[in-house]
Design a protein around this motif. Structure first.
Motif, PDB file in Angstrom:
ATOM      1  N   SER A   1     -22.480  12.346  51.944  1.00 45.91           N
ATOM      2  CA  SER A   1     -21.222  11.634  51.755  1.00 45.91           C
ATOM      3  C   SER A   1     -21.423  10.396  50.886  1.00 45.91           C
ATOM      4  O   SER A   1     -20.621  10.091  50.009  1.00 45.91           O
ATOM      5  CB  SER A   1     -20.634  11.222  53.108  1.00 45.91           C
ATOM      6  OG  SER A   1     -20.385  12.337  53.912  1.00 45.91           O
ATOM      7  N   PHE A   2     -22.512   9.684  51.140  1.00 42.92           N
ATOM      8  CA  PHE A   2     -22.816   8.483  50.363  1.00 42.92           C
ATOM      9  C   PHE A   2     -22.951   8.813  48.886  1.00 42.92           C
ATOM     10  O   PHE A   2     -22.331   8.187  48.028  1.00 42.92           O
ATOM     11  CB  PHE A   2     -24.105   7.860  50.888  1.00 42.92           C
ATOM     12  CG  PHE A   2     -24.580   6.673  50.095  1.00 42.92           C
ATOM     13  CD1 PHE A   2     -24.115   5.400  50.382  1.00 42.92           C
ATOM     14  CD2 PHE A   2     -25.495   6.828  49.066  1.00 42.92           C
ATOM     15  CE1 PHE A   2     -24.561   4.311  49.652  1.00 42.92           C
ATOM     16  CE2 PHE A   2     -25.943   5.750  48.339  1.00 42.92           C
ATOM     17  CZ  PHE A   2     -25.467   4.482  48.630  1.00 42.92           C
TER      18      PHE A   2
ATOM     19  N   VAL B   1     -24.294  11.636  56.359  1.00 49.25           N
ATOM     20  CA  VAL B   1     -24.215  10.298  55.771  1.00 49.25           C
ATOM     21  C   VAL B   1     -24.820  10.283  54.372  1.00 49.25           C
ATOM     22  O   VAL B   1     -24.253   9.708  53.437  1.00 49.25           O
ATOM     23  CB  VAL B   1     -24.923   9.266  56.685  1.00 49.25           C
ATOM     24  CG1 VAL B   1     -25.062   7.921  55.982  1.00 49.25           C
ATOM     25  CG2 VAL B   1     -24.142   9.081  57.974  1.00 49.25           C
TER      26      VAL B   1
ATOM     27  N   LEU C   1     -18.891   2.455  58.285  1.00 49.70           N
ATOM     28  CA  LEU C   1     -19.212   3.471  57.293  1.00 49.70           C
ATOM     29  C   LEU C   1     -18.365   3.305  56.036  1.00 49.70           C
ATOM     30  O   LEU C   1     -18.874   3.316  54.911  1.00 49.70           O
ATOM     31  CB  LEU C   1     -18.989   4.861  57.900  1.00 49.70           C
ATOM     32  CG  LEU C   1     -19.483   6.067  57.115  1.00 49.70           C
ATOM     33  CD1 LEU C   1     -20.986   6.013  56.934  1.00 49.70           C
ATOM     34  CD2 LEU C   1     -19.082   7.359  57.802  1.00 49.70           C
TER      35      LEU C   1
ATOM     36  N   LEU D   1     -27.662   2.614  51.986  1.00 53.12           N
ATOM     37  CA  LEU D   1     -27.963   3.912  52.585  1.00 53.12           C
ATOM     38  C   LEU D   1     -28.850   3.809  53.822  1.00 53.12           C
ATOM     39  O   LEU D   1     -28.559   4.417  54.858  1.00 53.12           O
ATOM     40  CB  LEU D   1     -28.615   4.815  51.537  1.00 53.12           C
ATOM     41  CG  LEU D   1     -28.784   6.277  51.921  1.00 53.12           C
ATOM     42  CD1 LEU D   1     -27.458   6.877  52.340  1.00 53.12           C
ATOM     43  CD2 LEU D   1     -29.370   7.064  50.767  1.00 53.12           C
TER      44      LEU D   1
ATOM     45  N   TYR E   1     -19.459   0.114  54.015  1.00 54.18           N
ATOM     46  CA  TYR E   1     -20.684   0.265  53.234  1.00 54.18           C
ATOM     47  C   TYR E   1     -20.533   1.301  52.126  1.00 54.18           C
ATOM     48  O   TYR E   1     -21.073   1.140  51.031  1.00 54.18           O
ATOM     49  CB  TYR E   1     -21.855   0.630  54.151  1.00 54.18           C
ATOM     50  CG  TYR E   1     -22.508  -0.581  54.767  1.00 54.18           C
ATOM     51  CD1 TYR E   1     -23.374  -1.368  54.031  1.00 54.18           C
ATOM     52  CD2 TYR E   1     -22.242  -0.947  56.076  1.00 54.18           C
ATOM     53  CE1 TYR E   1     -23.979  -2.487  54.585  1.00 54.18           C
ATOM     54  CE2 TYR E   1     -22.843  -2.063  56.650  1.00 54.18           C
ATOM     55  CZ  TYR E   1     -23.701  -2.831  55.891  1.00 54.18           C
ATOM     56  OH  TYR E   1     -24.288  -3.935  56.444  1.00 54.18           O
ATOM     57  N   LEU E   2     -19.810   2.371  52.407  1.00 52.50           N
ATOM     58  CA  LEU E   2     -19.652   3.413  51.389  1.00 52.50           C
ATOM     59  C   LEU E   2     -18.889   2.918  50.169  1.00 52.50           C
ATOM     60  O   LEU E   2     -19.209   3.274  49.039  1.00 52.50           O
ATOM     61  CB  LEU E   2     -18.936   4.626  51.984  1.00 52.50           C
ATOM     62  CG  LEU E   2     -19.763   5.551  52.874  1.00 52.50           C
ATOM     63  CD1 LEU E   2     -18.888   6.651  53.441  1.00 52.50           C
ATOM     64  CD2 LEU E   2     -20.926   6.162  52.117  1.00 52.50           C
TER      65      LEU E   2
ATOM     66  N   LEU F   1     -26.928   2.436  56.749  1.00 55.62           N
ATOM     67  CA  LEU F   1     -25.990   3.410  57.305  1.00 55.62           C
ATOM     68  C   LEU F   1     -26.699   4.411  58.213  1.00 55.62           C
ATOM     69  O   LEU F   1     -26.233   4.692  59.320  1.00 55.62           O
ATOM     70  CB  LEU F   1     -25.281   4.154  56.173  1.00 55.62           C
ATOM     71  CG  LEU F   1     -24.142   3.411  55.479  1.00 55.62           C
ATOM     72  CD1 LEU F   1     -23.623   4.241  54.315  1.00 55.62           C
ATOM     73  CD2 LEU F   1     -23.026   3.123  56.459  1.00 55.62           C
TER      74      LEU F   1
ATOM     75  N   PRO G   1     -22.352   0.157  47.690  1.00 56.76           N
ATOM     76  CA  PRO G   1     -23.028   1.436  47.494  1.00 56.76           C
ATOM     77  C   PRO G   1     -24.434   1.325  46.932  1.00 56.76           C
ATOM     78  O   PRO G   1     -25.191   2.281  46.988  1.00 56.76           O
ATOM     79  CB  PRO G   1     -22.112   2.163  46.500  1.00 56.76           C
ATOM     80  CG  PRO G   1     -21.445   1.052  45.747  1.00 56.76           C
ATOM     81  CD  PRO G   1     -21.257  -0.044  46.741  1.00 56.76           C
TER      82      PRO G   1
END
Length: 348
Positions: free
Chosen positions: A121-122, A118, A190, A202, A193-194, A205, A198
């Motif tokens: 990726s974020f 996570v 996911l 975080l 939020y991504l 998530l 942004p």
């Protein structure tokens, strides 16, 4: 080492968790680098395992802490700028981790695997250039947490024993089904939020992904409610203690508070009650949110802390409702259709 009676063993495990949390907290708040807060989160997670570390187990942890971030970093560098491909690959990786998480001996690996995935990726979506630096800091925080874990066991050892975690009570088909259900629940959250929030998503998530790991194998609404309440209370507690820390910004006060948490949660985790796993998940969720807030560089984080709680409340509510709905309306039908393959216990 001489044998310890149950009370002595419980006491030693509580002291070890408390010592590890205090040392990890000091390291997290003293070392100035991004993601230092994960030292506290990961060290506490390692120390909730009630067993002496084996050489094989330590090697697996070291390899995981080094190899996984590097693999995820390469994954984001390859697919981070192609969102459609990245989402597919992210889903497959999450299915794998949630599948592993249905067996106790892989819960630790799955937990920080999901955290790493996570995180990377974020930042891959937010700023692909920063992924390399992020990966280095992630590996640094993980290795420091591992050192704290080993030192805590040196100071508060327990006898080596043939400690065998029970195998998963589910067949491989059921474990796959649980993993698929988990990712079906998590991916909309996911992606939302991504790609839409942004700047401050975080912590929510990570908290949500870890909460989902706790509830993914729970079918009854009563069990889901219990996990939901405990995790929301831990999030609320994290916000309150963060606000107190803002008013009293003393490292000595914070270390004393962590020692108190370690003693209380340690007894609840290691005493052998049915709620031990719930408390272990709750303290990890608490530390994710509290340490992330306290060590953030965001100047407006104080005003946003309660906003994070609202987001966590929304995310956890969504997870509970959707997970229970899927279990009730979709997976119940799958169980009827594939009843001959859905034995809840493995064949001997």
């Amino acid at each position: 080492m001489t044998a310890l009676n149950p009370q002595q063993l419980l006491q030693r495990r509580v002291y070890r968790l408390t010592f590890g949390m205090v040392v990890a907290c000091f390291a997290a708040f003293s070392l100035d680098f991004p993601l230092a807060n994960l030292i506290l989160v990961l060290a506490a997670k390692f120390l909730t395992i009630p067993a002496a570390p084996s050489v094989k187990g330590l090697m697996v942890l070291v390899l995981s802490l080094i190899v996984m971030p590097l693999l995820f970093s390469g994954f984001v560098m390859l697919f981070g700028f192609e969102p459609q491909i990245m989402i597919v690959m992210l889903s497959l990786l999450l299915i794998w981790f949630y599948y592993l998480g249905t067996e106790q001996k892989f819960v630790l690996l799955s937990t920080f695997g999901i955290i790493f995935l996570v995180l990377i990726s974020f930042f891959g979506v937010l700023n692909g250039v920063a992924v390399t630096v992020l990966t280095e800091n992630l590996m640094k925080a993980s290795l420091i947490a591992l050192i704290v874990y080993v030192v805590a066991h040196i100071f508060f050892p327990e006898p080596q024993q043939d400690f065998q975690l029970p195998a998963s009570p589910y067949s491989e088909f059921v474990r796959t089904l649980i993993a698929v259900k988990s990712v079906i629940v998590l991916m909309p959250l996911l992606v939302f939020y991504l790609y839409f929030l942004p700047s401050h998503a975080l912590l929510v998530l990570i908290f949500s992904a870890m909460f989902l790991m706790q509830v993914s194998t729970k079918e009854s609404l009563k069990a889901l409610k219990l996990y939901f309440i405990v995790n929301i209370v831990s999030a609320l507690f994290a916000i309150i203690t963060y606000e107190l820390f803002v008013m009293i910004p003393s490292l000595a006060y914070l270390l004393l508070f962590m020692a108190t948490l370690g003693v209380y949660f340690g007894r609840e985790i290691f005493v052998g009650s049915k709620l031990g796993k719930v408390y272990a998940g709750a303290i990890t969720g608490y530390l994710v949110l509290f340490s992330g807030l306290a060590l953030s560089n965001d100047n407006s984080i104080d005003t946003k802390s309660w906003d994070r709680l609202v987001q966590i409340l929304f995310a956890c509510s969504y997870i509970v409702i959707v997970a229970h709905s899927l279990e009730r309306w979709l997976f119940r039908r799958w169980k009827e259709r594939y009843g001959h393959r859905l034995n809840l216990t493995k064949a001997n």
